[in-house]
Structures are given as C-alpha cells and as structure tokens.
Design a protein around this motif. Structure first.
Motif, short mmCIF file in Angstrom:
data_model
loop_
_atom_site.label_atom_id
_atom_site.label_comp_id
_atom_site.label_asym_id
_atom_site.label_seq_id
_atom_site.Cartn_x
_atom_site.Cartn_y
_atom_site.Cartn_z
N THR A 1 0.83 -1.22 0.00
CA THR A 1 0.00 0.00 0.00
C THR A 1 0.86 1.26 0.00
O THR A 1 0.39 2.32 -0.42
CB THR A 1 -0.94 0.02 1.22
N ASP B 1 -0.64 3.19 -6.63
CA ASP B 1 -1.47 2.40 -7.54
C ASP B 1 -0.75 1.98 -8.81
O ASP B 1 -1.18 1.06 -9.47
CB ASP B 1 -2.72 3.20 -7.94
N ASN C 1 4.15 -3.91 -6.80
CA ASN C 1 2.71 -4.10 -7.07
C ASN C 1 2.41 -5.23 -8.05
O ASN C 1 1.26 -5.43 -8.41
CB ASN C 1 2.10 -2.78 -7.58
#
Length: 89
Positions: A16, A20, A88
């Motif tokens: 996190t 993104d 990610n």
C-alpha cells in the motif's frame, strides 16, 4: 536462488506504500555466506515514491537470513546482488 531471495523480500513489502502504479526500484545488497546482509542495502534506482523505497528497504532487512545455496562454490556468486523490485506485481 536469486528468485527465491526476491520472493522472500517481496512477501514482506507493504504494498500500500507503493501507490497504484507499477513502480520499479533497484537495490544492491552484499551478503555474507550465512545469508545475512553485510552492511546496508543500497538504493540504486528509486521508484520516486519515498515511502515505497523505504518499504522495500525494510522488507530486505526483515528478510534476513536470505536463502543461499548449500554448495560453497555457488555461495560466492551471491556475495553482491542487484535486485529489481516491482512491488505491485
């Protein structure tokens, strides 16, 4: 073994903190024959997200000892590693 090392570290990254997108960063690490780090990991290429860079560095430190081959002749190949991370993925 390099893939095993990266998987172990990747599993400890708090994703996190990396936003993104698909940030990429690179660290150089030096390892002792025990799989423990020799000195601090060195950030070679930043993700340009300070929290993400810090998260990966923390994950490297928390992953000690890192997995190394049992064969002494192979261990020397893992003394200095350049590891690329895409947290990610």
């Amino acid at each position: 073994y390099k893939a095993q090392i990266q998987r172990k570290i990747q599993g400890k990254v708090i994703k996190t903190l990396c936003g993104d997108g698909n940030p990429e960063l690179v660290f150089d690490i030096a390892l002792m024959p025990t799989g423990m780090l020799q000195g601090q990991p060195k950030l070679v290429k930043s993700s340009n997200i300070g929290a993400c860079d810090d998260a990966v560095e923390r994950a490297i430190l928390q992953s000690e000892p890192l997995p190394l081959p049992d064969d002494p002749s192979l261990k020397s190949q893992f003394r200095n590693l350049r590891l690329q991370f895409r947290p990610n993925e």
